[in-house]
Design a protein around this motif. Structure first.
Motif, PDB file in Angstrom:
ATOM      1  N   SER A 131       0.992  -1.106  -0.032  1.00  0.00           N
ATOM      2  CA  SER A 131      -0.004  -0.035  -0.176  1.00  0.00           C
ATOM      3  C   SER A 131       0.927   1.386   0.022  1.00  0.00           C
ATOM      4  N   SER A 132       0.686   2.227  -0.935  1.00  0.00           N
ATOM      5  CA  SER A 132       1.129   3.515  -0.843  1.00  0.00           C
ATOM      6  C   SER A 132      -0.010   4.542  -1.438  1.00  0.00           C
TER       7      SER A 132
ATOM      8  N   THR B 150      -0.007   6.738  -3.758  1.00  0.00           N
ATOM      9  CA  THR B 150       0.135   6.844  -5.196  1.00  0.00           C
ATOM     10  C   THR B 150      -0.793   5.923  -5.640  1.00  0.00           C
TER      11      THR B 150
ATOM     12  N   GLN C 251      -1.326   3.735   5.675  1.00  0.00           N
ATOM     13  CA  GLN C 251      -0.511   3.019   6.424  1.00  0.00           C
ATOM     14  C   GLN C 251       0.200   4.045   7.704  1.00  0.00           C
TER      15      GLN C 251
END
Length: 277
Positions: A137-138, A140, A223
């Motif tokens: 997960s990021s 972007t 996150q």
């Protein structure tokens, strides 16, 4: 005063409250760094699970002594950035495919409609969980992934409206004057169908907020140490009986924001749809 009287006459009270709430959320998102009383990771272990109303922590603190109000302000910014960015991507991508289908027809149109049917039948939440679990997960990736939610609506709407507009005289006239297809669609057809697309965006926006909140609630969205509304709800559920304010504050913001966007979207649809008048 004249503007206020005009709004009172033309805007229902519920819509006015919705506009006010959305304006407040946008203000918070823009000036979060200035109005946030503490850092989102600043801990005060002596004030763990402090009750709301504390002079130093108006909305209380969480299990690590972090200020709930500060984290809520940052969460509003993050969730609105994700929802706004994803809505723009979805609208641009879907509208472009819809215009391509209306322009070339035949195989291109069939391919776009097949992709739209596939997207509509695809359980998007399950696909998102798989993508985020595999790639990590990021911010972007999350925005781009959310940007593929609901694009088929824009594609269908843009295709239908573009075909209808192309059949009218003004589109054929500018073509005969030598206008390129890009100019015809961008300068003449798009402004005439923009109102319908804008209303569709007001419907997609709250759905993306809820989708992001669901992914963050499941631990695959935003996150730590960053935070979002769904992230706060997810972590707060473990303290629902001891410190319900940790979860209830972001949950209330999610509810009021989605409700406000829905009310404003319905009002815009009635104002911009010529068939209603």
């Amino acid at each position: 005063m004249r503007l206020i009287r005009m709004l009172r006459r033309n805007v229902p009270l519920s819509v006015g409250l919705g506009i006010f709430w959305l304006a407040a959320m946008v203000f918070v998102a823009f000036f979060a760094d200035s109005i946030r009383p503490y850092g989102i990771t600043a801990m005060d272990l002596r004030s763990r699970l402090a009750l709301p109303g504390n002079p130093g922590h108006l909305l209380g603190t969480d299990e690590l002594g972090r200020d709930v109000l500060s984290r809520l302000i940052q969460s509003i910014r993050v969730s609105l950035v994700i929802a706004f960015g994803a809505t723009i991507i979805s609208a641009v991508f879907g509208t472009t495919l819809g215009f391509l289908a209306a322009k070339f027809r035949g195989t291109v149109e069939h391919l776009v409609l097949v992709l739209a049917d596939f997207q509509a039948a695809l359980p998007f939440l399950i696909m998102s969980l798989a993508v985020l679990a595999f790639f990590g997960s990021s911010m972007t990736l999350l925005v781009c992934l959310m940007g593929f939610y609901g694009w088929e609506r824009y594609a269908r709407i843009a295709r239908g409206l573009a075909i209808s507009a192309s059949a009218q005289g003004y589109a054929a006239a500018v073509v005969q004057l030598g206008a390129t297809p890009l100019r015809v669609y961008m300068r003449h057809i798009l402004p005439n169908v923009a109102s319908t697309l804008i209303v569709s965006m007001t419907l997609t926006f709250p759905e993306i907020i809820l989708m992001e909140s669901g992914l963050s609630f499941l631990g695959l969205g935003v996150q730590p140490p960053e935070t979002s509304l769904g992230n706060m709800v997810g972590f707060g559920r473990e303290y629902l009986t001891r410190a319900p304010w940790i979860m209830l504050a972001p949950a209330l913001v999610i509810m009021l924001t989605t409700l406000s966007i829905s009310l404003v979207g319905d009002w815009l649809r009635d104002k911009l749809d010529p068939t209603v008048r």
